[in-house]
Design an enzyme around this catalytic site. Structure first.
Site, mmCIF file in Angstrom:
data_model
loop_
_atom_site.group_PDB
_atom_site.id
_atom_site.type_symbol
_atom_site.label_atom_id
_atom_site.label_comp_id
_atom_site.label_asym_id
_atom_site.label_seq_id
_atom_site.Cartn_x
_atom_site.Cartn_y
_atom_site.Cartn_z
ATOM 1 N N GLY A 195 -2.685 -6.595 -9.990
ATOM 2 C CA GLY A 195 -2.997 -7.240 -8.719
ATOM 3 C C GLY A 195 -3.908 -8.445 -8.911
ATOM 4 O O GLY A 195 -3.748 -9.477 -8.247
ATOM 5 N N GLU A 253 -13.612 2.876 9.451
ATOM 6 C CA GLU A 253 -12.235 3.363 9.367
ATOM 7 C C GLU A 253 -12.131 4.434 8.285
ATOM 8 O O GLU A 253 -12.366 4.164 7.104
ATOM 9 C CB GLU A 253 -11.265 2.221 9.044
ATOM 10 C CG GLU A 253 -9.815 2.698 8.969
ATOM 11 C CD GLU A 253 -8.857 1.645 8.431
ATOM 12 O OE1 GLU A 253 -7.675 1.701 8.782
ATOM 13 O OE2 GLU A 253 -9.307 0.787 7.648
ATOM 14 N N SER A 266 -6.873 -2.236 1.861
ATOM 15 C CA SER A 266 -8.177 -2.106 2.498
ATOM 16 C C SER A 266 -8.814 -3.467 2.730
ATOM 17 O O SER A 266 -8.517 -4.448 2.036
ATOM 18 C CB SER A 266 -9.109 -1.252 1.624
ATOM 19 O OG SER A 266 -9.481 -1.962 0.454
ATOM 20 N N ALA A 274 0.830 -1.204 0.000
ATOM 21 C CA ALA A 274 0.000 0.000 0.000
ATOM 22 C C ALA A 274 0.865 1.256 0.000
ATOM 23 O O ALA A 274 2.073 1.211 0.234
ATOM 24 C CB ALA A 274 -0.917 -0.011 1.224
ATOM 25 N N PHE A 275 0.210 2.398 -0.221
ATOM 26 C CA PHE A 275 0.937 3.668 -0.343
ATOM 27 C C PHE A 275 1.533 4.151 0.968
ATOM 28 O O PHE A 275 2.523 4.887 0.979
ATOM 29 C CB PHE A 275 0.005 4.755 -0.886
ATOM 30 C CG PHE A 275 -1.000 5.258 0.122
ATOM 31 C CD1 PHE A 275 -0.675 6.273 1.021
ATOM 32 C CD2 PHE A 275 -2.281 4.721 0.188
ATOM 33 C CE1 PHE A 275 -1.595 6.732 1.961
ATOM 34 C CE2 PHE A 275 -3.201 5.164 1.110
ATOM 35 C CZ PHE A 275 -2.861 6.163 2.013
ATOM 36 N N GLU A 279 -2.884 -8.037 5.480
ATOM 37 C CA GLU A 279 -2.709 -6.934 6.431
ATOM 38 C C GLU A 279 -3.687 -5.845 6.002
ATOM 39 O O GLU A 279 -3.387 -5.045 5.118
ATOM 40 C CB GLU A 279 -1.265 -6.412 6.425
ATOM 41 C CG GLU A 279 -0.217 -7.443 6.825
ATOM 42 C CD GLU A 279 -0.244 -7.789 8.288
ATOM 43 O OE1 GLU A 279 -1.046 -7.189 9.037
ATOM 44 O OE2 GLU A 279 0.537 -8.670 8.696
ATOM 45 N N LEU A 280 -4.854 -5.805 6.640
ATOM 46 C CA LEU A 280 -5.945 -4.969 6.157
ATOM 47 C C LEU A 280 -6.247 -3.826 7.123
ATOM 48 O O LEU A 280 -5.346 -3.275 7.724
ATOM 49 C CB LEU A 280 -7.174 -5.855 5.892
ATOM 50 C CG LEU A 280 -6.891 -7.114 5.052
ATOM 51 C CD1 LEU A 280 -8.132 -7.954 4.903
ATOM 52 C CD2 LEU A 280 -6.283 -6.761 3.706
#
Length: 544
Positions: A260, A432, A277, A195-196, A298-299
């Site tokens: 992906g 979130e 996410s 992720a970023f 890993e979310l």
């Protein structure tokens, strides 16, 4: 209190605009890209970056996909452009990775560890320029950008030791003349989708352990941080070339969701490590499972800090401040809920407001000196922040502090925000939002606080501030926090590499980095060896 803050903001905004003007004057008029600017060019060139960069690597650099710009979130100006990979490019690097695995899996583990050591050493040489790039492209402040590279270095050191230590058990056999052992072997190609928000470190967690275990890696970084992916891979490339290692040992492909999807569907990739996410992670998990592959997820995290009446507030307030505001609220482990026991609720709010006010004078371009707070990563992130604020108002929540978009700035800057007067089970509190919004909730008892901590879908990180041993041990026990990270008297953010990182429930259940996370990157065989001249069967069965 409001007038001094407004005056300070005015002065700082003027200083910010002057600095921005100076940097633009230093740029090359023939190019719109910041890489031509003399402020940024030296460290970007040091990392091997150019105005246009090829985004696919399998021992050689190439690319045949779409060209995109990488954007600096503090000004929304392009840094450089990247040519992404195509579907055909993807097929090529998988073939290269498969061939590399045949060689690498047969290299003795301690020798593999030495290559990982060299990668760590090469990162040490480039920690400052790579840290600056992360800061510039992602938007986190320079100490955090450098810290992210340090995290990669640390996991390399860990993996070097692991290469001489990972082991299988020798188990007692019930049969005479037999030995029962566990043998661990590498899986093959490890697909890594990052992720970023941690565009370098999370790749490092996966790569260092994967290589030490005998796997090869195929990495797809976030589409909005492609320069970090390329620069990090170039650092690894130097080590591979110096040691004459095969093409495809550490592959990279820059691209979007189409790439992906290919990784998730590909039977040649036995393990996919995905960070992102919960919504996308669920799709990845289902796709990988449909082909009976493995995944490390890993979310999301909706992390809470609990502050009990007996807490040391000199520890608690700075910890809350860092956990809620650090990285502009864009860590997986960011504190999004603050659960305070009613006896100190008002005092905590007063102290927290004071802490938040101090940051107003330290907002700016992330790698400028004395800056503590940078931008959100994209314009879309700002829109999500605004949407959350609107939902808060509709739910009768109170903006205790913040709630503004810094429209006078050219970047994606929003004001760190504290929200009160919402119920613990409000829909927005259970959602979130990847932005610096902290919901402060008032609880009566320890048991109530734990219940509120656990009632959200996610289960990543949690922390309690208390000096009561009874609370401490209940908190880390079976009826305490249900998260993968359970802290006492420290923030929810800032995990060390020595422990396993990950969470439960909708956070995905994956574990990366330290402890025994390495087991997820290997396959275990239970081996029974008969060194006798007889053939006794298990459980005493006679078959004659």
């Amino acid at each position: 209190m409001i007038i001094p803050v407004l005056v300070r903001n005015f002065i700082n905004n003027k200083r910010y605009n002057i600095n921005l003007l100076c940097r633009r004057m230093a740029s090359n008029d023939s190019s719109k890209y910041l890489i031509s600017n003399s402020t940024y060019k030296p460290f970007l060139n040091q990392l091997g970056l150019e105005e246009e960069n090829l985004g696919v690597f399998d021992g050689k650099w190439f690319a045949n996909g779409q060209v995109i710009d990488s954007i600096n979130p503090s000004t929304n100006e392009p840094i450089a452009r990247v040519r992404q990979g195509s579907i055909e490019d993807y097929q090529r690097i998988v073939e290269s990775s498969s061939k590399a695995f045949q060689y690498w899996s047969n290299v003795p583990a301690p020798k593999r560890g030495d290559i990982v050591r060299q990668i760590g050493d090469e990162l040490r040489k480039n920690i400052q320029p790579l840290g600056k790039l992360i800061s510039m492209e992602m938007g986190k402040i320079l100490p955090e950008g450098v810290g992210e590279v340090q995290e990669f270095i640390d996991i390399c050191d860990y993996a070097v030791g692991l290469s001489r230590m990972y082991d299988g058990k020798v188990l007692p056999s019930e049969r005479s003349g037999h030995m029962l052992i566990e043998q661990w072997n590498p899986l093959g190609i490890i697909g890594i989708i990052t992720a970023f928000n941690f565009p370098c470190a999370v790749f490092g967690w996966n790569q260092a352990i994967s290589l030490a275990c005998g796997n090869v890696t195929l990495w797809k970084g976030a589409p909005t941080t492609p320069l970090t992916s390329i620069a990090t891979t170039k650092i690894v490339e130097r080590v591979l070339k110096h040691n004459n290692l095969p093409d495809g040992l550490s592959s990279l492909i820059c691209g979007g969701s189409d790439i992906g999807k290919l990784i998730s569907e590909d039977k040649r990739i036995p393990l996919v490590s995905f960070t992102g996410s919960t919504q996308i992670g669920k799709q990845v998990a289902q796709t990988v499972q449909s082909r009976f592959g493995k995944s490390i997820l890993e979310l999301g995290g909706n992390n809470a800090i609990i502050v009990m009446d007996d807490a040391d507030l000199t520890l608690a307030i700075p910890a809350i401040f860092f956990a809620a505001v650090g990285t502009a609220g864009q860590r997986c482990t960011t504190a999004r809920r603050l659960i305070v026991q009613e006896g100190i609720y008002d005092e905590v709010l007063i102290r927290l407001r004071h802490a938040y006010e101090q940051i107003e004078s330290r907002i700016g371009e992330p790698f400028e000196e004395n800056v503590l707070y940078g931008p959100l990563h994209t314009k879309h992130s700002v829109q999500l922040y605004e949407n959350a604020l609107e939902q808060i108002k509709q739910s009768q929540g109170k903006i205790f502090y913040g709630g503004q978009v810094y429209t006078e700035r050219k970047g994606n800057y929003v004001q760190p925000t504290i929200v009160t007067e919402l119920n613990h089970d409000s829909s927005i509190v259970h959602q979130e939002t990847f932005a610096p919004i902290l919901y402060v909730l008032k609880c009566k008892t320890f048991e109530e606080a734990v219940q509120w901590n656990n009632e959200v879908n996610q289960g990543l990180s949690s922390s309690i501030f208390t000096n009561n041993p009874e609370y401490l041990f209940k908190w880390i026990g079976p009826n305490g926090s249900d998260c993968g990270i359970v802290n006492v008297n420290i923030p929810t953010s800032g995990a060390e590499i020595g422990g396993a990182f990950g969470g439960e429930k909708h956070t995905g259940g994956g574990r990366e980095s330290g402890s025994d996370s390495w087991k997820q990157y290997m396959r275990r065989s239970t081996c029974t060896i008969n060194y006798s001249k007889k053939l006794p069967l298990a459980q005493g069965i006679k078959f004659t």
